[in-house]
Motif scaffolding. Structure first.
Motif, PDB file in Angstrom:
ATOM      1  N   GLY A 166     -27.880-126.535   6.841  1.00  0.00           N
ATOM      2  CA  GLY A 166     -27.311-127.259   5.719  1.00  0.00           C
ATOM      3  C   GLY A 166     -26.087-127.324   5.265  1.00  0.00           C
ATOM      4  O   GLY A 166     -25.528-127.740   4.425  1.00  0.00           O
TER       5      GLY A 166
ATOM      6  N   LEU B 189     -29.192-122.193  -0.587  1.00  0.00           N
ATOM      7  CA  LEU B 189     -29.796-123.600  -0.667  1.00  0.00           C
ATOM      8  C   LEU B 189     -31.116-124.107  -1.007  1.00  0.00           C
ATOM      9  O   LEU B 189     -31.311-125.053  -1.666  1.00  0.00           O
ATOM     10  N   ASP B 190     -31.906-123.337  -0.503  1.00  0.00           N
ATOM     11  CA  ASP B 190     -33.297-123.507  -0.748  1.00  0.00           C
ATOM     12  C   ASP B 190     -33.635-123.390  -2.160  1.00  0.00           C
ATOM     13  O   ASP B 190     -34.192-124.026  -3.108  1.00  0.00           O
TER      14      ASP B 190
ATOM     15  N   GLU C  53     -28.675-120.348   3.874  1.00  0.00           N
ATOM     16  CA  GLU C  53     -30.199-121.137   3.551  1.00  0.00           C
ATOM     17  C   GLU C  53     -30.920-120.684   2.387  1.00  0.00           C
ATOM     18  O   GLU C  53     -31.469-121.577   1.632  1.00  0.00           O
TER      19      GLU C  53
ATOM     20  N   ARG D 183     -29.653-129.446  -5.193  1.00  0.00           N
ATOM     21  CA  ARG D 183     -29.107-129.408  -3.725  1.00  0.00           C
ATOM     22  C   ARG D 183     -28.578-130.772  -3.591  1.00  0.00           C
ATOM     23  O   ARG D 183     -27.515-130.793  -2.666  1.00  0.00           O
TER      24      ARG D 183
ATOM     25  N   ASP E 100     -22.497-129.017   5.454  1.00  0.00           N
ATOM     26  CA  ASP E 100     -22.142-130.561   5.752  1.00  0.00           C
ATOM     27  C   ASP E 100     -20.708-130.634   6.222  1.00  0.00           C
ATOM     28  O   ASP E 100     -20.412-131.585   6.801  1.00  0.00           O
TER      29      ASP E 100
END
Length: 295
Positions: free
Chosen positions: A241, A150-151, A147, A159, A243
């Protein structure tokens, strides 16, 4: 969330590999990775064979990705990597930085495998400029770390152009070495190994003196002793997040896991996994020691 089937990490007979991928083509996997990632001496299938398998899988509607070697030790091995990176039909999973450089030089997009050390959003941004479109997170990264990465990638504006994939079921690839542990266990030289790893289709277990399985030997690769199982946590992965949920290709049991996960995601419920007596771990995802079992 999509479901992927990772490349087969073990040395299987040619007939078994062909049968496995024929079945994989009929599975519910959205993405299938093919290719030898562990040892270049394994030649049950040639590069032409892998390309043929990829073509057949593509005909079934699968997204197919060619996976490269993780540890390159000879010019001949580099030549094989160059060939895979040079073909223009299929995407490539780069498992070392040499493959990344080859693909970047051709301005080709690529998938970064788990062995590529991506531990920050800035690294993602740099590799994104080189063509990265998907990364398979290093297996030791947990929910909070992913996380955070990705932030940071979002703050850098990259992103949205990157997919995140996590190994959610299967033995964790932990390390690679120039030494072949399977050959050493058989007390034979690496260059005259006789392909002993084909005798161990799911690797050689390594136990402590107390009997706990801690590792699995797979030629030059060391894997976890327990099977990582994040299947029932898939909503949590999606919220973080992720996929794509990757299932390691470790046998026909893996295809049953693919079906269970595809049904779970499609029907928004907990997966109904096939019975298995293997020890299970999930510590890394929770920020604990990797071998820790589910609570």
């Amino acid at each position: 969330m999509r479901i992927s089937l990772g490349p087969v990490p073990y040395h299987w007979p040619r007939a078994d590999l062909l049968d496995f991928y024929a079945r994989a083509g009929e599975s519910s996997a959205d993405v299938i990775y093919v290719g030898e990632t562990v040892c270049a001496k394994r030649r049950e299938l040639t590069p032409d064979d892998w390309l043929d398998i990829a073509a057949r899988l593509a005909e079934t509607g699968k997204e197919v990705v060619l996976s490269t070697l993780t540890l390159i030790e000879a010019a001949s091995e580099l030549g094989t990597v160059k060939r895979l990176c040079g073909q223009g039909r299929f995407a490539v999973e780069a498992n070392d930085m040499g493959a990344v450089q080859l693909l970047a030089a051709q301005a080709r997009s690529f998938v970064a495998g788990t062995a590529i050390n991506i531990y920050s959003g800035r690294t993602l941004a740099v590799l994104h400029r080189d063509g990265l479109r998907r990364w398979v997170a290093p297996v030791e990264l947990g929910r909070d770390a992913i996380e955070g990465i990705l932030d940071e990638a979002g703050a850098l504006g990259v992103r949205d152009g990157i997919e995140t994939e996590v190994l959610g079921h299967g033995r964790l690839p932990l390390a690679w070495s120039a030494r072949c542990f399977t050959a050493r266990a058989a007390d034979v030289p690496k260059d005259r190994c006789g392909f002993r790893c084909i005798e161990h289709p799911r690797g050689l277990p390594v136990h402590t003196q107390e009997g706990r399985r801690v590792f699995t030997i797979n030629g030059i690769q060391t894997q976890s002793g327990a099977v990582c199982d994040l299947c029932d946590l898939w909503p949590e992965l999606a919220a973080a997040g992720v996929d794509i949920f990757r299932v390691a290709a470790e046998g026909r049991h893996s295809l049953a896991v693919v079906e269970a996960m595809a049904a779970a995601v499609r029907e928004r419920r907990a997966p109904e996994l096939p019975p298995d007596d293997e020890p299970v771990c999930r510590g890394y995802w929770l920020g604990a020691a990797g071998m820790e079992p589910p609570a």
